[in-house]
Design an enzyme around this catalytic site. Sequence first.
Site, PDB file in Angstrom:
ATOM      1  N   HIS A 119      56.320 -19.184  25.115  1.00  0.00           N
ATOM      2  CA  HIS A 119      55.038 -18.251  25.192  1.00  0.00           C
ATOM      3  C   HIS A 119      53.930 -18.981  25.259  1.00  0.00           C
ATOM      4  O   HIS A 119      52.589 -18.246  25.198  1.00  0.00           O
ATOM      5  CB  HIS A 119      55.243 -17.203  23.829  1.00  0.00           C
ATOM      6  CG  HIS A 119      56.380 -16.293  23.983  1.00  0.00           C
ATOM      7  ND1 HIS A 119      56.637 -15.532  23.176  1.00  0.00           N
ATOM      8  CD2 HIS A 119      57.249 -15.923  25.084  1.00  0.00           C
ATOM      9  CE1 HIS A 119      57.705 -14.740  23.248  1.00  0.00           C
ATOM     10  NE2 HIS A 119      58.171 -15.123  24.478  1.00  0.00           N
ATOM     11  N   ASN A 213      65.323 -14.842   7.650  1.00  0.00           N
ATOM     12  CA  ASN A 213      64.361 -13.769   7.797  1.00  0.00           C
ATOM     13  C   ASN A 213      64.128 -13.240   6.136  1.00  0.00           C
ATOM     14  O   ASN A 213      65.182 -13.204   5.356  1.00  0.00           O
ATOM     15  CB  ASN A 213      64.597 -12.782   8.799  1.00  0.00           C
ATOM     16  CG  ASN A 213      63.540 -11.944   9.192  1.00  0.00           C
ATOM     17  OD1 ASN A 213      62.616 -11.178   8.450  1.00  0.00           O
ATOM     18  ND2 ASN A 213      63.305 -11.865  10.651  1.00  0.00           N
ATOM     19  N   GLU A 215      63.844 -10.081   6.037  1.00  0.00           N
ATOM     20  CA  GLU A 215      64.358  -8.554   6.171  1.00  0.00           C
ATOM     21  C   GLU A 215      65.576  -8.742   7.174  1.00  0.00           C
ATOM     22  O   GLU A 215      65.330  -9.573   8.015  1.00  0.00           O
ATOM     23  CB  GLU A 215      63.530  -7.595   6.172  1.00  0.00           C
ATOM     24  CG  GLU A 215      62.565  -7.681   7.502  1.00  0.00           C
ATOM     25  CD  GLU A 215      61.664  -6.574   7.708  1.00  0.00           C
ATOM     26  OE1 GLU A 215      61.054  -6.262   6.756  1.00  0.00           O
ATOM     27  OE2 GLU A 215      61.206  -6.318   8.955  1.00  0.00           O
TER      28      GLU A 215
END
Length: 241
Positions: A119, A213, A215
């Site tokens: 990106h 992660n 979550e």
Amino acid sequence: MAAISARLRDLLGRGRRVAALTGAGISAESGVPTFRSPGGFWDNESLLDLATPQGFARDPRRVWAWYDARRRQVSGCAPNAGHLALASFGRNHPDFRLITQNVDGLHAAAGSAGVILLHGDLFRVRCTEEGTSREDRRVPLPEIPPRCACGALLRPDVVWFGEVLPEGAMQEATGAARRSKVFLSIGTSALVYPAAALPELAKRHGAYLVEINVEETPLSPLADELILGPAAGVLPDLLGT
Ligand SMILES: NC(=O)c1ccc[n+]([C@@H]2O[C@H](COP(=O)([O-])OP(=O)(O)OC[C@H]3O[C@@H](n4cnc5c(N)ncnc54)[C@H](O)[C@@H]3O)[C@@H](O)[C@H]2O)c1
Ligand SMILES: [Zn+2]
């Protein structure tokens, strides 16, 4: 400490080819707000005004003022133990490939070489006329919006919503994902395509897919192993640094 399976430790210990995809979560513990975190940078502002070519065309000054503030914030942040563990793993495993959606430059600052930037880079600017890109680390920028020597507007050299990824980067990332035997998806909500397709692709080609992660995410049901914990805690343990 988060649980890591004996199988994964064994795969890594046998020097299997590893690739990793990181997202905003790996920089969270460095103090860089994630995309969707409450109180994050993106919270108060409309995404469509700030991170699209249309928003930039409408009001380049506003977009640049926001990017200038973001550059200022990130320039005060340092790599954390997660970035450092990946950099050290890369030094010891030359075929390791690191792919990131982040634009903050913290992988390079930690010493990772050859990072695949999907990106773009917050500290590069691109001429809107000539398309040429160069590094610019000045914080704050002396002029908002900044201009190129040719007189045209400069823009942040990042990928905005609706834009295609940099030539070559996605191709390199796809190749790395296909060749990997272990694929680590770290601190990404696994929502933003096409980057989010990489873990899936790796798995289809036989990789052991590991998600790290704090979550569960839309990727979790597909993962062979989910390690719930902060990246800066998990990675040094997992990668042995
Ligand atoms: N640091 C940066 O450069 C930065 C910051 C914000 C947004 N972005 C851009 O926005 C897009 C956002 O997508 P995304 O998936 O990368 O980010 P995201 O903000 O959508 O998701 C971040 C993910 O990280 C997890 N997370 C939070 N803290 C963590 C920690 N300490 N350890 C591990 N995981 C943690 C969250 O649960 C979440 O799933 C990307 O395209 C990226 O270019 C970049
Ligand atoms: Zn120019």
